[in-house]
Write a protein that holds these residues in place. Structure first.
Motif, PDB file in Angstrom:
ATOM      1  N   GLY A 264      36.984  21.843 -16.550  1.00 54.00           N
ATOM      2  CA  GLY A 264      35.822  22.237 -17.326  1.00 54.00           C
ATOM      3  C   GLY A 264      35.643  21.370 -18.549  1.00 54.00           C
ATOM      4  N   SER A 265      34.621  21.688 -19.310  1.00 54.47           N
ATOM      5  CA  SER A 265      34.350  20.961 -20.553  1.00 54.47           C
ATOM      6  C   SER A 265      35.546  21.059 -21.491  1.00 54.47           C
ATOM      7  N   PHE A 266      35.596  20.117 -22.439  1.00 60.91           N
ATOM      8  CA  PHE A 266      36.671  20.039 -23.436  1.00 60.91           C
ATOM      9  C   PHE A 266      38.031  19.795 -22.765  1.00 60.91           C
ATOM     10  N   ARG A 267      37.998  19.047 -21.657  1.00 60.76           N
ATOM     11  CA  ARG A 267      39.200  18.651 -20.924  1.00 60.76           C
ATOM     12  C   ARG A 267      40.005  19.866 -20.473  1.00 60.76           C
ATOM     13  N   GLU A 268      39.296  20.939 -20.124  1.00 61.59           N
ATOM     14  CA  GLU A 268      39.991  22.106 -19.595  1.00 61.59           C
ATOM     15  C   GLU A 268      40.474  21.816 -18.179  1.00 61.59           C
ATOM     16  N   ARG A 269      41.698  22.223 -17.872  1.00 61.49           N
ATOM     17  CA  ARG A 269      42.215  22.173 -16.513  1.00 61.49           C
ATOM     18  C   ARG A 269      43.275  23.252 -16.376  1.00 61.49           C
ATOM     19  N   TYR A 270      43.325  23.818 -15.207  1.00 59.52           N
ATOM     20  CA  TYR A 270      44.322  24.847 -14.968  1.00 59.52           C
ATOM     21  C   TYR A 270      44.692  24.860 -13.496  1.00 59.52           C
ATOM     22  N   GLY A 271      45.857  25.414 -13.225  1.00 63.44           N
ATOM     23  CA  GLY A 271      46.304  25.584 -11.854  1.00 63.44           C
ATOM     24  C   GLY A 271      47.124  26.855 -11.754  1.00 63.44           C
TER      25      GLY A 271
ATOM     26  N   PHE B 272      30.853  26.556  -9.084  1.00 62.89           N
ATOM     27  CA  PHE B 272      30.361  25.768 -10.208  1.00 62.89           C
ATOM     28  C   PHE B 272      29.796  26.750 -11.243  1.00 62.89           C
ATOM     29  N   PHE B 273      30.162  26.564 -12.503  1.00 64.81           N
ATOM     30  CA  PHE B 273      29.739  27.534 -13.510  1.00 64.81           C
ATOM     31  C   PHE B 273      29.232  26.839 -14.763  1.00 64.81           C
ATOM     32  N   ALA B 274      28.410  27.571 -15.488  1.00 61.26           N
ATOM     33  CA  ALA B 274      27.922  27.141 -16.803  1.00 61.26           C
ATOM     34  C   ALA B 274      27.933  28.350 -17.722  1.00 61.26           C
ATOM     35  N   GLU B 275      28.523  28.190 -18.893  1.00 63.87           N
ATOM     36  CA  GLU B 275      28.545  29.247 -19.901  1.00 63.87           C
ATOM     37  C   GLU B 275      27.796  28.763 -21.138  1.00 63.87           C
TER      38      GLU B 275
ATOM     39  N   PRO C 208      30.559  26.391 -27.621  1.00 61.52           N
ATOM     40  CA  PRO C 208      29.277  25.805 -27.181  1.00 61.52           C
ATOM     41  C   PRO C 208      29.200  25.728 -25.655  1.00 61.52           C
ATOM     42  N   ARG C 209      28.181  25.059 -25.145  1.00 56.58           N
ATOM     43  CA  ARG C 209      27.982  24.986 -23.701  1.00 56.58           C
ATOM     44  C   ARG C 209      29.246  24.493 -22.992  1.00 56.58           C
ATOM     45  N   ARG C 210      29.608  25.208 -21.910  1.00 58.97           N
ATOM     46  CA  ARG C 210      30.751  24.811 -21.090  1.00 58.97           C
ATOM     47  C   ARG C 210      30.310  24.722 -19.640  1.00 58.97           C
ATOM     48  N   LEU C 211      30.708  23.640 -18.989  1.00 58.69           N
ATOM     49  CA  LEU C 211      30.437  23.441 -17.579  1.00 58.69           C
ATOM     50  C   LEU C 211      31.757  23.211 -16.864  1.00 58.69           C
ATOM     51  N   GLY C 212      31.846  23.637 -15.605  1.00 59.32           N
ATOM     52  CA  GLY C 212      33.091  23.422 -14.897  1.00 59.32           C
ATOM     53  C   GLY C 212      33.009  23.840 -13.451  1.00 59.32           C
TER      54      GLY C 212
END
Length: 771
Positions: free
Chosen positions: A192-199, A730-733, A760-764
C-alpha cells in the motif's frame, strides 16, 4: 491487555470472511458459521443475514435482542480492512474512536458522547473492550492493530449488569475464530501507500486424530513508513511508521458436553507516534521561537494547515509489547443448564518517547542562549500493566425462562514513569525562557469483585411475543496508589455499587420488535496522578441512568431492515478530564466530577433488493449537555459552574455512513468480481472541555471541522490457482484526500496548541491464497 489484543488482531488477519449475505450464526464460544437460507428457484432477492450475538452473554439473533447493538461479521471487517477497533467508527453510528496519537497501540473511544482521552493508569475507561469475553483494562492497550475478529459487536449505553466493569458508556466485544474442522492453510499479503507491506499465514490443523482437539497457529509481520516526512529521520522512523510482529494460537477441545478453548497471543510493535503539528500560538511564543534561526538554531513551523513534511527531534521508536493467555471452558450440566468459566492473564509493557518539535531550537534563557523546546518527552514514558481476571457463569435455558448468574474477579497492577521537559516563557515580557522538567511517577493497584444475574421471561399467554427482563450486579472495588512525583503521596479507597437493568420487549409481528429499557451503570472513582497543589487528588465514582426505546424490523420478506433506537442518559459525577499546561508542572491536568444529560438516536438501514446488490446506511445524533461542571474562574480563581460554555471532547453531534456493494455474475472461469463504495461523515468536534483563558484558550481553534471519508474496493474472488482459490482486492481509503484532525492538544499557559491529522489518501492491494 493491550498486548493480548494486539497479538490477537495481528495473528487473525488471515481469517477468511463470511459471506456478505446469508445467516451468520455464532456458537457459544464466539466463533461463527454461516447458514444461507433456502431461496426458491428463480428468486431474485436474498434475506439479509442475521448475525447471532452474545450481547446478553448467550447466543441470540441480533434482531431479537432488546439492546442497541451493531454487529459486523468477518466478511465486512475484512472487506473494509477494519483490523483495529477505532476503524469501526466509520460504520457504527454514535461511535467516535481514534488512535491515541501520542502513543503506539492505544485508542480514544466514545459511545453516545461518553468516553475518555485520559492515558493515566489511575483512571478507568467508561468504554470497555472485550476479546472472547476477556476484559481489557487499559485504553493504552485497546487498539489491536492486527486482529481480524470473527465478529465485532458495539453495545451502546451502560452495560452495568452482565459485562465486566466500568461500562457506563458502552462496550466493544470482539470474538476470535475457532479452528476449522479440516486442515487448511491460508496465506495473505499486501502492499500500500507509504511503503506499506505485510505478510501473514494461518494454519488450521483440523481434528487431530480422534482426540477431539484442533488448533490454529497464525503469524503476521507488518511494516509501513510514516504518513508525514520528517527530514531529520529515515522513512521507517517518520511519524506514523510501524513495524510489528504478532502471533496468535488457539487450541479447541470438545468432548461430549465439555468444550475448552485455550488461546495465546503476543505482539511486538515498534513505531513512531502521529505527527503533532503546532497550529496556533500566542504572539509571545511566536516572537520567542521566531528568533531561533538568528541564534543559529532551527526554524519552528506554526501553521494550522496540514503539512506533508515537518521536522521533529529524532528519537528512538516507541516499543509496545503485549501478551496474554485465556482459557474458556463450557460444561453442559443438562439440556437446560451450562456452566462457563473464563480465566485470563495479560501483560503490557511500553516505552514511548515523544517529540513535539524539531531539535536544535535556540532561545535566550536564564543561563544565556541555549537549546530549548516547547514540550517533549525525550526519555519516553514507561508504562507497565498486568492483569488477572476470572469469571464464572451459570446459564439456564427453559421453555419460557432464560437466566445467567455469575461472579467476576479482576486484579490489576500498573505503573507509569513519565518524564517531560519544556520551556516556560517568563512574564511579563516573555522574552526569556526558563527550561524546566517535570515527571509523573506512580504505581496503582486495583481489585474488583462482582456478582451478577439476569432473567428473561416469556409469558405463555403472550405466545412468546412478550419478554420481560430484569438483572442486577453488585460490585466492590478497591484501589490504591503510591506516588513519588510530582509529589510524594499515597492513598487507598473502596467503592461499592449496585447496578440494574430492566427491559420490556414485544413482537408487534414476527419481524418487528419494539422494546424499552432502563439501565444503570457505574465507573469506580480513582486518583488524579497529575494533580498539583490546589487540585483534588481523588475523584468520585461515576453513575449513570439510561432510558431507551427501540424498534427492530425486517420488511418485504427480509430484503429491508430498519433499526431505530432513541435514548436519554443522565450522568451523576461524570468523570471529566481536563489537560492543562502550566509553568511549573509542564503537562498537568485533573479529573473532575460533573453532572450531564445526553440524548439522541441511531438509525440503521439495510436494503438488499437482489442477491447482487446491497445498500447500507446509518445516522447517529447525540446532544450532550453539562448541567454542572466547575472550573477556576480566569479572573478570581474561584470555582464556578461553566456548564453553558463547555463541550464534550472528541464527540461529534452527528455521525453518518452510507455504502453500496454490487457483486457481478461469475466469469466463465469462476472468478466473481464485486465493487463497493463507502462514505462516512461526522460533524465538528472539540478536543478539550472549554476555552477558558487559564486552561485551554486555543480550544475553539484546534477543534476538528466536519469531514467525510470516501473509500472504495474492488474484489476478484474465487480466482482458480491450481487446486486452490485466490482472492485479489484493490482498495482506496480517503479517496478524496481529505485533511481532517483526529486529535488536538492545548498546552495552555505554555502558549501553544496543535493537532494531529488523519491518514491521507491510501491505495493498495491484498492477495489471499487458501489451500
Amino acid at each position: 491487555m493491550s498486548k493480548t489484543v494486539n497479538g490477537l488482531v495481528a495473528a487473525c488477519l488471515g481469517v477468511s470472511g463470511a459471506p456478505l449475505f446469508g445467516q451468520t450464526i455464532a456458537d457459544t464460544a464466539g466463533s461463527t458459521r454461516v447458514e444461507t437460507p433456502a431461496t426458491p428457484v428463480g428468486a431474485s432477492t436474498a434475506p439479509i443475514e442475521d448475525i447471532v450475538v452474545t450481547a446478553r452473554r448467550r447466543e441470540e439473533k441480533i434482531q431479537a435482542v432488546p439492546v442497541s447493538v451493531t454487529a459486523v461479521n468477518s466478511g465486512v471487517l475484512e472487506r473494509l480492512r477494519i483490523d483495529q477497533p477505532d476503524k469501526l467508527q466509520n460504520i457504527v453510528p454514535n461511535l467516535a474512536s481514534t488512535p491515541l496519537a501520542s502513543t503506539v497501540g492505544g485508542a480514544i473511544t466514545f459511545i453516545r458522547g461518553v468516553g475518555t482521552s485520559e492515558l493515566l493508569l489511575s483512571v478507568d475507561s467508561p468504554i470497555a473492550t472485550y476479546v472472547d469475553g476477556v476484559y481489557l483494562g487499559r485504553n493504552v492497550s485497546a487498539n489491536l492493530g492486527v486482529i481480524a475478529p470473527e465478529r465485532a459487536e458495539v453495545l451502546r449505553g451502560p452495560q452495568g449488569t452482565l459485562f465486566g466493569r466500568n461500562t457506563t458508556g458502552g462496550a466493544i466485544s470482539l470474538a476470535t475464530p475457532r479452528p476449522k474442522e479440516h486442515f487448511a492453510l491460508e496465506v495473505k499479503g499486501g502492499i500500500g501507500s507509504f511503503r506499506e507491506r505485510y505478510g501473514q499465514f494461518r494454519v488450521d490443523s483440523g481434528e487431530l486424530g480422534s482426540t477431539g482437539l484442533s488448533a490454529i497457529v497464525a503469524f503476521q509481520h507488518r511494516q509501513t513508513n510514516g504518513i508525514i516526512d520528517n527530514p531529520l529521520t529515515s522513512g521507517r522512523d517518520d511519524p506514523g511508521a510501524v513495524n510489528s510482529d504478532a502471533v496468535f494460537a488457539k487450541i479447541h477441545g470438545e468432548w461430549g458436553g465439555l468444550r475448552v478453548d485455550y488461546s495465546y497471543d503476543y505482539a511486538n510493535i515498534h513505531g513512531a507516534p502521529g505527527a503533532f503539528q503546532i497550529s496556533y500560538a500566542s504572539q509571545a511564543f511566536r516572537d520567542y521561537y521566531g528568533k531561533s534561526p538568528s541564534l543559529g538554531g532551527a526554524a519552528l513551523v506554526i501553521d494550522p494547515e496540514r503539512h506533508g513534511t515537518l521536522a521533529f527531534r529524532p528519537l528512538p521508536r516507541q516499543v509496545v509489547k503485549s501478551w496474554g493467555h485465556a482459557l474458556t471452558a463450557e460444561l453442559d450440566l443438562s439440556d437446560a443448564l451450562m456452566v462457563k468459566s473464563i480465566t485470563a492473564y495479560r501483560d503490557y509493557d511500553a516505552t514511548q518517547p515523544n517529540a513535539y518539535a524539531p531539535s536544535n531550537l535556540r532561545g535566550v534563557t536564564t543561563g544565556g542562549v541555549a537549546e530549548v523546546g516547547p514540550f517533549q518527552s525525550n526519555a519516553g514514558t514507561i508504562r507497565k500493566q498486568n492483569q488477572f481476571s476470572q469469571e464464572v457463569q451459570l446459564l439456564g435455558t427453559f421453555d419460557h425462562l432464560n437466566f445467567v448468574i455469575g461472579g467476576f474477579y479482576f486484579e490489576e497492577d500498573a505503573e507509569e514513569v513519565a518524564p517531560t521537559s519544556f520551556t516556560f516563557l517568563i512574564p511579563p515580557g516573555r522574552t526569556i525562557g526558563m527550561p524546566l522538567a517535570s515527571a509523573t511517577n506512580y504505581a496503582v493497584k486495583a481489585r474488583s469483585h462482582a456478582i451478577f444475574g439476569q432473567v428473561s421471561y416469556h409469558p405463555p399467554f403472550a405466545d412468546d411475543r412478550l419478554e420481560l427482563t430484569a438483572g442486577g450486579r453488585y460490585t466492590r472495588d478497591r484501589k490504591s496508589i503510591a506516588q513519588t512525583k510530582p509529589t510524594g503521596r499515597s492513598d487507598q479507597r473502596s467503592y461499592d455499587n449496585f447496578s440494574y437493568n430492566v427491559s420490556l420487549a414485544y413482537k408487534l409481528r414476527p419481524e418487528t420488535l419494539l422494546f424499552g429499557r432502563i439501565g444503570t451503570g457505574y465507573r469506580s472513582g480513582g486518583f488524579n496522578a497529575r494533580a498539583g497543589a490546589g487540585v483534588d487528588f481523588v475523584f468520585a465514582p461515576e453513575k449513570v441512568t439510561s432510558y431507551e426505546l427501540g424498534l427492530k424490523s425486517d420488511w418485504l420478506g427480509g430484503i429491508v431492515r430498519t433499526n431505530l433506537a432513541a435514548f436519554y442518559t443522565d450522568y451523576n459525577d461524570l468523570q471529566v478530564t481536563q489537560y492543562t499546561g502550566t509553568g511549573t508542572g509542564g503537562g498537568t491536568g485533573f479529573t473532575r466530577n460533573a453532572d450531564a444529560t445526553l440524548k439522541g438516536f441511531e438509525l440503521e438501514t439495510t436494503v438488499a433488493p437482489t442477491r447482487n446488490l446491497r445498500i447500507d446506511g446509518s445516522v447517529g445524533y447525540v446532544k450532550a449537555r453539562f448541567n454542572r461542571i466547575f472550573f477556576p474562574d480566569p479572573v478570581t480563581g474561584e470555582l464556578r459552574n461553566f456548564a453553558a460554555i463547555s463541550h464534550f471532547p472528541y464527540v461529534p453531534a452527528w455521525t453518518a455512513h452510507g455504502a453500496i456493494q454490487y457483486t457481478f455474475s461469475p466469469f466463465d472461469n469462476g472468478i466473481e468480481p464485486s465493487i463497493r463504495l463507502d462514505y462516512s461523515w461526522r460533524s465538528r468536534r472539540w478536543f478539550h472541555t472549554n476555552n477558558l483563558a487559564n486552561l485551554n484558550p486555543f480550544n475553539d481553534r484546534i477543534a476538528g471541522a466536519a469531514y467525510g471519508l470516501l473509500g472504495a474496493s474492488v474484489v476478484l474472488a474465487d480466482i482458480p490457482i491450481g487446486g486452490s482459490k485466490a482472492q485479489l482486492t484493490f482498495f482506496a481509503e480517503n479517496l478524496l484526500d481529505a485533511d481532517y484532525r483526529v486529535q488536538g492538544i492545548d498546552f495552555g499557559s505554555l502558549g501553544f496548541a496543535g493537532n494531529v491529522y488523519g491518514t491521507p489518501r491510501r491505495l493498495g492491494a491484498d492477495l489471499k491464497l487458501a489451500f
